[in-house]
Design a protein around this motif. Structure first.
Motif, PDB file in Angstrom:
ATOM      1  N   ALA A  38       0.806  -1.229   0.000  1.00  0.00           N
ATOM      2  CA  ALA A  38       0.000   0.000   0.000  1.00  0.00           C
ATOM      3  C   ALA A  38       0.832   1.269   0.000  1.00  0.00           C
ATOM      4  O   ALA A  38       0.358   2.333  -0.409  1.00  0.00           O
ATOM      5  N   LEU A  39       2.090   1.173   0.454  1.00  0.00           N
ATOM      6  CA  LEU A  39       2.930   2.369   0.549  1.00  0.00           C
ATOM      7  C   LEU A  39       3.802   2.580  -0.679  1.00  0.00           C
ATOM      8  O   LEU A  39       4.594   3.525  -0.714  1.00  0.00           O
ATOM      9  N   ASP A  40       3.682   1.738  -1.679  1.00  0.00           N
ATOM     10  CA  ASP A  40       4.556   1.837  -2.845  1.00  0.00           C
ATOM     11  C   ASP A  40       4.596   3.235  -3.444  1.00  0.00           C
ATOM     12  O   ASP A  40       5.652   3.726  -3.847  1.00  0.00           O
ATOM     13  N   HIS A  41       3.453   3.893  -3.539  1.00  0.00           N
ATOM     14  CA  HIS A  41       3.386   5.215  -4.151  1.00  0.00           C
ATOM     15  C   HIS A  41       2.717   6.234  -3.222  1.00  0.00           C
ATOM     16  O   HIS A  41       2.189   7.239  -3.683  1.00  0.00           O
ATOM     17  N   ALA A  42       2.770   5.959  -1.912  1.00  0.00           N
ATOM     18  CA  ALA A  42       2.020   6.785  -0.967  1.00  0.00           C
ATOM     19  C   ALA A  42       2.830   7.933  -0.371  1.00  0.00           C
ATOM     20  O   ALA A  42       2.261   8.949   0.033  1.00  0.00           O
ATOM     21  N   LEU A  43       4.148   7.803  -0.304  1.00  0.00           N
ATOM     22  CA  LEU A  43       4.977   8.812   0.359  1.00  0.00           C
ATOM     23  C   LEU A  43       5.173  10.024  -0.548  1.00  0.00           C
ATOM     24  O   LEU A  43       5.624   9.895  -1.684  1.00  0.00           O
ATOM     25  N   LEU A  44       4.852  11.212  -0.043  1.00  0.00           N
ATOM     26  CA  LEU A  44       4.981  12.436  -0.831  1.00  0.00           C
ATOM     27  C   LEU A  44       6.157  13.301  -0.396  1.00  0.00           C
ATOM     28  O   LEU A  44       6.684  14.074  -1.201  1.00  0.00           O
ATOM     29  N   THR A  45       6.561  13.219   0.844  1.00  0.00           N
ATOM     30  CA  THR A  45       7.654  14.057   1.333  1.00  0.00           C
ATOM     31  C   THR A  45       8.981  13.595   0.732  1.00  0.00           C
ATOM     32  O   THR A  45       9.323  12.409   0.815  1.00  0.00           O
ATOM     33  N   ALA A  46       9.698  14.515   0.149  1.00  0.00           N
ATOM     34  CA  ALA A  46      10.988  14.184  -0.465  1.00  0.00           C
ATOM     35  C   ALA A  46      11.945  13.645   0.591  1.00  0.00           C
ATOM     36  O   ALA A  46      11.927  14.110   1.743  1.00  0.00           O
ATOM     37  N   PRO A  47      12.775  12.663   0.236  1.00  0.00           N
ATOM     38  CA  PRO A  47      13.682  12.040   1.222  1.00  0.00           C
ATOM     39  C   PRO A  47      14.497  13.046   2.032  1.00  0.00           C
ATOM     40  O   PRO A  47      14.661  12.886   3.243  1.00  0.00           O
ATOM     41  N   GLY A  48      14.987  14.091   1.386  1.00  0.00           N
ATOM     42  CA  GLY A  48      15.812  15.059   2.094  1.00  0.00           C
ATOM     43  C   GLY A  48      15.058  15.935   3.065  1.00  0.00           C
ATOM     44  O   GLY A  48      15.673  16.658   3.872  1.00  0.00           O
ATOM     45  N   HIS A  49      13.728  15.890   3.019  1.00  0.00           N
ATOM     46  CA  HIS A  49      12.904  16.728   3.897  1.00  0.00           C
ATOM     47  C   HIS A  49      12.160  15.915   4.964  1.00  0.00           C
ATOM     48  O   HIS A  49      11.340  16.465   5.680  1.00  0.00           O
ATOM     49  N   ARG A  50      12.451  14.645   5.033  1.00  0.00           N
ATOM     50  CA  ARG A  50      11.749  13.794   6.000  1.00  0.00           C
ATOM     51  C   ARG A  50      12.340  13.962   7.393  1.00  0.00           C
ATOM     52  O   ARG A  50      13.556  14.064   7.552  1.00  0.00           O
ATOM     53  N   ASP A  51      11.465  13.963   8.381  1.00  0.00           N
ATOM     54  CA  ASP A  51      11.862  14.155   9.783  1.00  0.00           C
ATOM     55  C   ASP A  51      12.476  12.862  10.322  1.00  0.00           C
ATOM     56  O   ASP A  51      11.796  11.845  10.426  1.00  0.00           O
ATOM     57  N   PRO A  52      13.754  12.871  10.694  1.00  0.00           N
ATOM     58  CA  PRO A  52      14.400  11.652  11.186  1.00  0.00           C
ATOM     59  C   PRO A  52      13.714  11.057  12.415  1.00  0.00           C
ATOM     60  O   PRO A  52      13.661   9.832  12.564  1.00  0.00           O
ATOM     61  N   ALA A  53      13.175  11.906  13.278  1.00  0.00           N
ATOM     62  CA  ALA A  53      12.509  11.406  14.484  1.00  0.00           C
ATOM     63  C   ALA A  53      11.252  10.618  14.120  1.00  0.00           C
ATOM     64  O   ALA A  53      10.980   9.556  14.700  1.00  0.00           O
ATOM     65  N   LEU A  54      10.491  11.126  13.141  1.00  0.00           N
ATOM     66  CA  LEU A  54       9.293  10.408  12.717  1.00  0.00           C
ATOM     67  C   LEU A  54       9.682   9.132  11.971  1.00  0.00           C
ATOM     68  O   LEU A  54       9.054   8.082  12.157  1.00  0.00           O
ATOM     69  N   LEU A  55      10.708   9.186  11.149  1.00  0.00           N
ATOM     70  CA  LEU A  55      11.148   7.994  10.436  1.00  0.00           C
ATOM     71  C   LEU A  55      11.527   6.874  11.404  1.00  0.00           C
ATOM     72  O   LEU A  55      11.265   5.702  11.151  1.00  0.00           O
ATOM     73  N   LYS A  56      12.124   7.248  12.515  1.00  0.00           N
ATOM     74  CA  LYS A  56      12.512   6.250  13.515  1.00  0.00           C
ATOM     75  C   LYS A  56      11.279   5.558  14.081  1.00  0.00           C
ATOM     76  O   LYS A  56      11.285   4.347  14.328  1.00  0.00           O
ATOM     77  N   ARG A  57      10.204   6.327  14.280  1.00  0.00           N
ATOM     78  CA  ARG A  57       8.967   5.735  14.809  1.00  0.00           C
ATOM     79  C   ARG A  57       8.288   4.836  13.780  1.00  0.00           C
ATOM     80  O   ARG A  57       7.501   3.962  14.132  1.00  0.00           O
ATOM     81  N   LEU A  58       8.590   5.056  12.522  1.00  0.00           N
ATOM     82  CA  LEU A  58       7.950   4.314  11.437  1.00  0.00           C
ATOM     83  C   LEU A  58       8.707   3.039  11.052  1.00  0.00           C
ATOM     84  O   LEU A  58       8.387   2.409  10.049  1.00  0.00           O
ATOM     85  N   ASP A  59       9.686   2.652  11.869  1.00  0.00           N
ATOM     86  CA  ASP A  59      10.560   1.538  11.470  1.00  0.00           C
ATOM     87  C   ASP A  59       9.804   0.243  11.210  1.00  0.00           C
ATOM     88  O   ASP A  59      10.137  -0.499  10.289  1.00  0.00           O
ATOM     89  N   ALA A  60       8.767  -0.035  11.987  1.00  0.00           N
ATOM     90  CA  ALA A  60       8.029  -1.294  11.805  1.00  0.00           C
ATOM     91  C   ALA A  60       6.987  -1.163  10.703  1.00  0.00           C
ATOM     92  O   ALA A  60       6.922  -1.996   9.798  1.00  0.00           O
ATOM     93  N   VAL A  61       6.165  -0.134  10.778  1.00  0.00           N
ATOM     94  CA  VAL A  61       5.031  -0.056   9.855  1.00  0.00           C
ATOM     95  C   VAL A  61       5.450   0.296   8.427  1.00  0.00           C
ATOM     96  O   VAL A  61       4.804  -0.115   7.466  1.00  0.00           O
ATOM     97  N   ALA A  62       6.540   1.062   8.265  1.00  0.00           N
ATOM     98  CA  ALA A  62       6.912   1.514   6.937  1.00  0.00           C
ATOM     99  C   ALA A  62       8.358   1.208   6.591  1.00  0.00           C
ATOM    100  O   ALA A  62       8.901   1.756   5.620  1.00  0.00           O
ATOM    101  N   GLY A  63       8.975   0.324   7.317  1.00  0.00           N
ATOM    102  CA  GLY A  63      10.380   0.010   7.085  1.00  0.00           C
ATOM    103  C   GLY A  63      10.671  -0.498   5.693  1.00  0.00           C
ATOM    104  O   GLY A  63      11.736  -0.275   5.136  1.00  0.00           O
ATOM    105  N   ARG A  64       9.693  -1.185   5.083  1.00  0.00           N
ATOM    106  CA  ARG A  64       9.909  -1.746   3.747  1.00  0.00           C
ATOM    107  C   ARG A  64      10.216  -0.667   2.717  1.00  0.00           C
ATOM    108  O   ARG A  64      11.065  -0.858   1.840  1.00  0.00           O
ATOM    109  N   VAL A  65       9.537   0.469   2.818  1.00  0.00           N
ATOM    110  CA  VAL A  65       9.731   1.530   1.824  1.00  0.00           C
ATOM    111  C   VAL A  65      10.712   2.596   2.277  1.00  0.00           C
ATOM    112  O   VAL A  65      11.240   3.339   1.463  1.00  0.00           O
ATOM    113  N   LEU A  66      10.960   2.664   3.574  1.00  0.00           N
ATOM    114  CA  LEU A  66      11.882   3.680   4.076  1.00  0.00           C
ATOM    115  C   LEU A  66      13.305   3.164   4.177  1.00  0.00           C
ATOM    116  O   LEU A  66      14.231   3.939   4.415  1.00  0.00           O
ATOM    117  N   GLY A  67      13.478   1.854   3.998  1.00  0.00           N
ATOM    118  CA  GLY A  67      14.818   1.289   4.089  1.00  0.00           C
ATOM    119  C   GLY A  67      15.274   1.202   5.525  1.00  0.00           C
ATOM    120  O   GLY A  67      16.445   1.386   5.833  1.00  0.00           O
TER     121      GLY A  67
END
Length: 291
Positions: free
Chosen positions: A262-291
């Protein structure tokens, strides 16, 4: 192919799954807080399973205080691939009688006091929810219910209200006659939305306890009446769940409906503008697309 792990979220009246083998309650920490309770893990007919009582053992969470994000994250973190939501509901249809089950396939979300997304400022995502449940998983629940001798209805629209009060008569009539809803409950939203964001297949089994307040011959909803029906519904739910491993099997191919992508084309925020703190919280639910 991947391994199947079935996650069951138990609603009112369903606080345990005593048929599991090698079962144990285990605490799961999530970046979204504590889940509703410890999670019961084990196997059933060789298939790993996880059971989470949505309201907690002893029914300590109201529909509005259920930690929905923590619950979905915890199931994903454990390796769950398919989530079966079991919940009590009222019926807007004469033919969907108390004691019947409904395999929900659509939702109308009227909740307003809950966090509804894992994403937000710093990492924006929009998933498709046109078809909010997984047809493959719903079909498995339908087949299991029929094998268990349960009167079950294939398809229905679930109106999610905030609660904890039940509907007024005017609301009940509007949801039934004006909006075309089939059943009403307080807990499947934002649960279904979060499951989609977490790329989990999700099916909703709604257990009818009453006719809400629209029915001229049944009057207002009384908790005492609901509790009596809940007891019978809980036993039916356990029979249904016990038949799911045979329908889903120990291994699974990618979901043909795309729930697990479902997340294949869902992320709109450019990689360089993503909040590292939020990315850390997303490790389980969105780890597949966030690496």
């Amino acid at each position: 192919m991947s391994n199947t792990m079935i996650g069951v979220i138990g609603g009112s009246g369903v606080y345990d799954l005593d048929t599991l083998e090698d079962k144990r309650w285990q605490a799961v920490e999530t970046p979204w807080g504590a889940p509703s309770d410890k999670i019961l893990t084990g196997t059933l007919n060789g298939v790993p399973m996880a059971f989470l009582p949505r309201h907690g053992r002893g029914h300590v969470h109201s529909p509005s205080s259920v930690p929905y994000r923590a619950n979905i994250d915890a199931l994903k973190r454990l390796g769950v691939t398919d989530v079966i939501s079991v919940s009590a509901c009222g019926s807007f249809r004469e033919e969907m009688a108390p004691g019947d089950f409904v395999i929900v396939d659509q939702f109308i979300d009227r909740t307003f006091a809950r966090e509804k997304s894992f994403f937000g400022q710093g990492c924006v995502a929009h998933v498709s929810l046109a078809h909010p449940t997984c047809p493959r998983l719903g079909a498995a629940c339908l087949g299991a219910a029929r094998e268990a001798g349960i009167t079950v209805h294939d398809g229905g629209t679930y109106l999610a209200m905030e609660g904890p009060q039940f509907s007024t008569l005017a609301e009940s009539r509007m949801y039934r006659d004006g909006w075309g809803a089939d059943v009403i409950g307080m807990t499947n939203m934002p649960e279904a939305k979060l499951a989609r964001e977490a790329e989990l297949c999700y099916a909703s089994v709604a257990m009818v306890t009453d006719y809400d307040s629209w029915h001229p011959e049944h009057g207002a909803v009384e908790v005492s009446d609901i509790v009596r029906v809940l007891t019978g519904n809980a036993e039916k739910a356990r029979r249904l769940v016990g038949r799911l491993p045979a329908h889903l099997g120990p291994s699974r191919a990618p979901c043909q409906h795309g729930c697990d992508r479902a997340l294949d084309h869902a992320l709109l925020t450019a990689p360089g503008h993503r909040d590292p703190a939020l990315l850390k919280r997303l490790d389980a639910v969105a780890g597949r697309v966030l690496g």
